[in-house]
Enzyme design. Sequence first.
Site: not given
Ligand SMILES: [Zn+2]
Length: 375
Positions: A94, A96, A148, A307, A310
Amino acid sequence: MTVSPYTLHCQSTECQARCGEIATLHGPIQTPVFMPVGTQASVKAMTPENLVEVGAQIILGNTYHLYLRPGHELIRSFGGLHRFMHWERPILTDSGGFQIFSLQDLAKITEEGASFRSHLDGSRLFLSPEDAVHVQEALGSDIMMALDTCIPYPASRDEAAKATALTARWARRCREAQTDTGQHLFGIVQGGMYADMRLAAIEQLVEIGFDGYALGGLSVGEPKELMYELLAATASHLPATHARYLMGVGTPEDLVEGVSQGVDMFDCVMPTRNARNGMLFTSQGRVVIKNSCFQHDQRPLDPTCGCYTCRHYSRAYLRHLFQSREILAYQLNSIHNLHYYCSLMTGMRNAIREDRFLAFRRDFYEQRTVPVSAH
Ligand SMILES: [Zn+2]
């Protein structure tokens, strides 16, 4: 005339949703994509290996923060941000602008650039559009953002028009300052909450010619309906030949709505920040992990999630870690939330390829009517 790094792969026949690819110096990005935020050269509580495992294709860095600390020359001496932080996939930085406006009240905007005080030591600093590009070139990001100005919400039409015109002049200076590094530069559409002003801003940016186009200054406190209205009025007017980036947005619902309007890229601190606050995103809704209903709950956080968190831990254990303020809580929660966001994008990409995006969207909302925390 530069060649667009974006290639369209398929377009939904039901809505504006589309699938494509952005070529970068560090490999291609499949879109639509969510980009985890690594403001200070780190996605908080996540190692790069964690990020790869959750499916992150590209992460964000922040020019303002890295310019102040550790400094872009130091990062350049390491061969750029990728080597400095041990991340081999693409990075977007980005410019800034947003931080200069949001982190302190003392920013002074002139035609020349932004002068502001460091939030670290109060020293007076100055960033011109040219500086913003040169700092990002030193960082070596794959996608740089033009500097911007930010328009607060609410803003009068006159205030918004002045800031939008200045952003367009700065955009041209950014494009002219760019050297031949192979990094992409995206222009940012401002215009406050005025759709006609945003459409005019798009035309000005397209005339300058950028490698991609971003919608900035949304999700800054305006009502959600207004954000969706502006998105619907503007997103499909961004060139279809280029990547479209909705900055700083948002919730899982925002991502689904953004994709349906033809947006290709998103970033937001929400999955990582909320993870550290114990607010977890699941396919069925949001979970506040400290709730006592999870004290004895042996189930994984989200039974449909694959994941690391989990696969190995119960809700009761995650609640215990959070209540005990164990550092591991931040890592496990962040892994899950980012995996949720990245999987949501994968699901949307697959649905678009199979031209069943609206069915995907319907299922997404139907699943979320039962909050897990109410079990
Ligand atoms: Zn998960």
